[in-house]
Design a protein around this motif. Structure first.
Motif, PDB file in Angstrom:
ATOM      1  N   LEU A  40     -30.467  65.954 -48.324  1.00 50.52           N
ATOM      2  CA  LEU A  40     -29.997  64.600 -48.619  1.00 50.52           C
ATOM      3  C   LEU A  40     -30.286  64.193 -50.060  1.00 50.52           C
ATOM      4  CD1 LEU A  40     -30.895  62.793 -45.290  1.00 50.52           C
ATOM      5  CD2 LEU A  40     -28.614  63.183 -46.201  1.00 50.52           C
ATOM      6  N   LYS A  87     -26.337  62.898 -50.885  1.00 50.37           N
ATOM      7  CA  LYS A  87     -26.588  61.869 -49.873  1.00 50.37           C
ATOM      8  C   LYS A  87     -25.271  61.287 -49.386  1.00 50.37           C
ATOM      9  CE  LYS A  87     -29.533  57.839 -49.066  1.00 50.37           C
ATOM     10  NZ  LYS A  87     -30.469  56.894 -49.694  1.00 50.37           N
ATOM     11  N   SER A  88     -24.924  61.579 -48.139  1.00 53.72           N
ATOM     12  CA  SER A  88     -23.713  61.016 -47.546  1.00 53.72           C
ATOM     13  C   SER A  88     -23.836  61.065 -46.035  1.00 53.72           C
ATOM     14  CB  SER A  88     -22.467  61.796 -47.975  1.00 53.72           C
ATOM     15  OG  SER A  88     -22.381  63.020 -47.281  1.00 53.72           O
ATOM     16  N   THR A 129     -23.368  64.634 -44.830  1.00 55.91           N
ATOM     17  CA  THR A 129     -24.563  65.462 -45.004  1.00 55.91           C
ATOM     18  C   THR A 129     -25.541  65.211 -43.875  1.00 55.91           C
ATOM     19  OG1 THR A 129     -24.288  65.270 -47.402  1.00 55.91           O
ATOM     20  CG2 THR A 129     -26.376  66.142 -46.611  1.00 55.91           C
ATOM     21  N   GLN A 130     -25.678  63.951 -43.491  1.00 57.20           N
ATOM     22  CA  GLN A 130     -26.565  63.613 -42.373  1.00 57.20           C
ATOM     23  C   GLN A 130     -26.092  64.280 -41.079  1.00 57.20           C
ATOM     24  OE1 GLN A 130     -26.143  59.382 -42.987  1.00 57.20           O
ATOM     25  NE2 GLN A 130     -28.246  59.187 -43.692  1.00 57.20           N
ATOM     26  N   PRO A 167     -31.386  54.346 -42.613  1.00 58.17           N
ATOM     27  CA  PRO A 167     -30.812  55.308 -43.560  1.00 58.17           C
ATOM     28  C   PRO A 167     -29.362  55.659 -43.253  1.00 58.17           C
ATOM     29  CG  PRO A 167     -32.371  56.404 -42.098  1.00 58.17           C
ATOM     30  CD  PRO A 167     -32.529  54.940 -41.873  1.00 58.17           C
ATOM     31  N   THR A 173     -25.966  54.674 -46.134  1.00 60.29           N
ATOM     32  CA  THR A 173     -24.984  55.553 -46.772  1.00 60.29           C
ATOM     33  C   THR A 173     -23.562  55.141 -46.435  1.00 60.29           C
ATOM     34  OG1 THR A 173     -25.040  57.096 -44.897  1.00 60.29           O
ATOM     35  CG2 THR A 173     -26.558  57.506 -46.711  1.00 60.29           C
ATOM     36  N   PHE A 219     -34.864  61.585 -42.699  1.00 58.71           N
ATOM     37  CA  PHE A 219     -33.945  60.497 -43.057  1.00 58.71           C
ATOM     38  C   PHE A 219     -34.732  59.236 -43.405  1.00 58.71           C
ATOM     39  CE2 PHE A 219     -30.108  61.950 -40.239  1.00 58.71           C
ATOM     40  CZ  PHE A 219     -30.100  63.163 -40.916  1.00 58.71           C
ATOM     41  N   LEU A 253     -36.736  59.253 -46.764  1.00 59.22           N
ATOM     42  CA  LEU A 253     -35.887  58.949 -47.917  1.00 59.22           C
ATOM     43  C   LEU A 253     -35.537  57.477 -47.984  1.00 59.22           C
ATOM     44  CD1 LEU A 253     -33.260  61.795 -48.468  1.00 59.22           C
ATOM     45  CD2 LEU A 253     -35.083  61.040 -49.975  1.00 59.22           C
TER      46      LEU A 253
END
Length: 382
Positions: A151, A155-156, A159-160, A238, A242, A332, A335
């Motif tokens: 991430l 970071k998107s 991606t998660q 989180p 995003t 997650f 961050l």
């Protein structure tokens, strides 16, 4: 109808007094529906808690929905959802239409500053609690670090999703839980396939909808985030950041998150606040769509597993996959603790000192959340 009405008003009462987050809600439900009313046994309730921890969605609300479902069918589940969510929905909607965070007054700036500091404490406490629960061995710690690394690189939302998929596969491959006499074919036979098909179909459609100025886009954003919230309400922070970062300001986002801590009922009604702020011209419609969308995935999964969940939660593959996913969501939240929570709140050593003192006070004295909110609002003015 009589049963559904009883379910509604009992959950409405709990929705008015249930401060303290999902862990406290589980305690309220246990006292009311297991000890007092005896609607289900302690063993059945414990398995419901296990299921809510494994599935994505709002854990305490899913438990409430499942209790209503078992007592009076689908009408009972809906009655439980409406009763428990309505007080929080009303309060969050009122906040959304009452405050102007785009051009805030001085008093609102002070309140917002204090609440941002409180958000650091709340999320830090959630990170530590989840780390202790979900990162108990080297592999789970590595999964957490991998999720952070990926991430940080990009970071998107997608991606998660990728991180959750990889973590699930690692959890499956390294599962060391002894196999029990749970036949997966018997579990599959008991699944309700229509709700599962609806859950999957709506999720796939939501992935292709990015119309930020439309109700369809609003629904899609909150539905797909509600589909991936493993590990409790704090993980929605989180995920949503995003997705709504280009539509809501950081001020709006964090204010909605912290406000959800201070009202009774489910934390997921932060979607109520964000939906109303998002659709400024039609705030009530925006609040209803966002709230419905973020709760819907979890309830569809409960409907799908209604007849098989007691066996499913014992299956080693299901447990292994959930362990991998839960380790990833800790990353997650780590961050999110840094960006946007700490970055937006801690600007000098005084802010840092207040956070440290507040966190130590939380761990040592365990004050009610309303007392903490009042203290930090006062500190914002000072």
């Amino acid at each position: 109808m009589k049963k559904s009405w009883e379910i509604f008003w009992r959950f409405l009462f709990l929705g008015c007094i249930s401060f303290g987050g999902p862990a406290a809600h589980i305690g309220y439900f246990q006292r009311t529906f297991v000890q007092k009313l005896e609607w289900l046994s302690n063993d059945a309730y414990a398995k419901l808690i296990s299921l809510s921890q494994i599935l994505p969605g709002p854990s305490s609300s899913q438990i409430g929905f499942a209790i209503g479902l078992q007592k009076a069918g689908l009408a009972g589940g809906i009655a439980a959802f409406l009763g428990f969510t309505l007080p929080s929905f009303i309060l969050m909607y009122w906040l959304a239409v009452s405050v102007n965070l785009d051009t805030p007054a001085n008093w609102l700036i002070s309140v917002s500053r204090g609440l941002k500091l409180l958000a650091v404490i709340i999320v830090l406490d959630a990170v530590i609690t989840m780390f202790r629960s979900f990162c108990k061995d080297r592999l789970s710690v590595l999964i957490m670090l991998l999720s952070i690394l990926l991430l940080v690189i990009y970071k998107s939302f997608y991606t998660q999703m990728l991180v959750l998929l990889i973590s699930m596969l690692i959890g499956l491959a390294n599962n060391q839980i002894p196999a029990k006499s749970v036949n997966i074919s018997q579990i599959l036979k008991k699944l309700s396939w229509l709700p599962l098909l609806l859950f999957t179909s709506i999720f796939l459609i939501s992935l292709g909808l990015n119309q930020y100025d439309s109700f369809a886009g609003l629904f899609a954003i909150f539905y797909k985030n509600g589909s991936l919230v493993f590990g409790g309400g704090h993980v929605v922070l989180p995920l949503l950041q995003t997705s709504v970062g280009d539509t809501l300001t950081e001020q709006q986002f964090l204010f909605g998150y912290v406000a959800a801590q201070g009202v009774p009922g489910p934390m997921f009604t932060m979607a109520t606040f964000m939906g109303a702020q998002w659709m400024e011209n039609l705030p009530l419609s925006g609040a209803i769509v966002a709230t419905f969308a973020i709760f819907l995935p979890g309830y569809l999964l409960i409907l799908a597993l209604n007849n098989s969940w007691q066996s499913l939660v014992q299956h080693p593959n299901f447990i292994g996959a959930s362990q991998g996913i839960n380790a990833a969501v800790v990353g997650f939240l780590v961050l999110a603790l840094y960006d946007p929570v700490i970055i937006s709140a801690v600007h000098n050593y005084i802010d840092l000192g207040l956070v440290v003192i507040g966190f130590l006070g939380l761990k040592l004295f365990k004050p009610p959340i309303l007392l903490l909110i009042s203290i930090f609002i006062l500190l914002g003015f000072i």
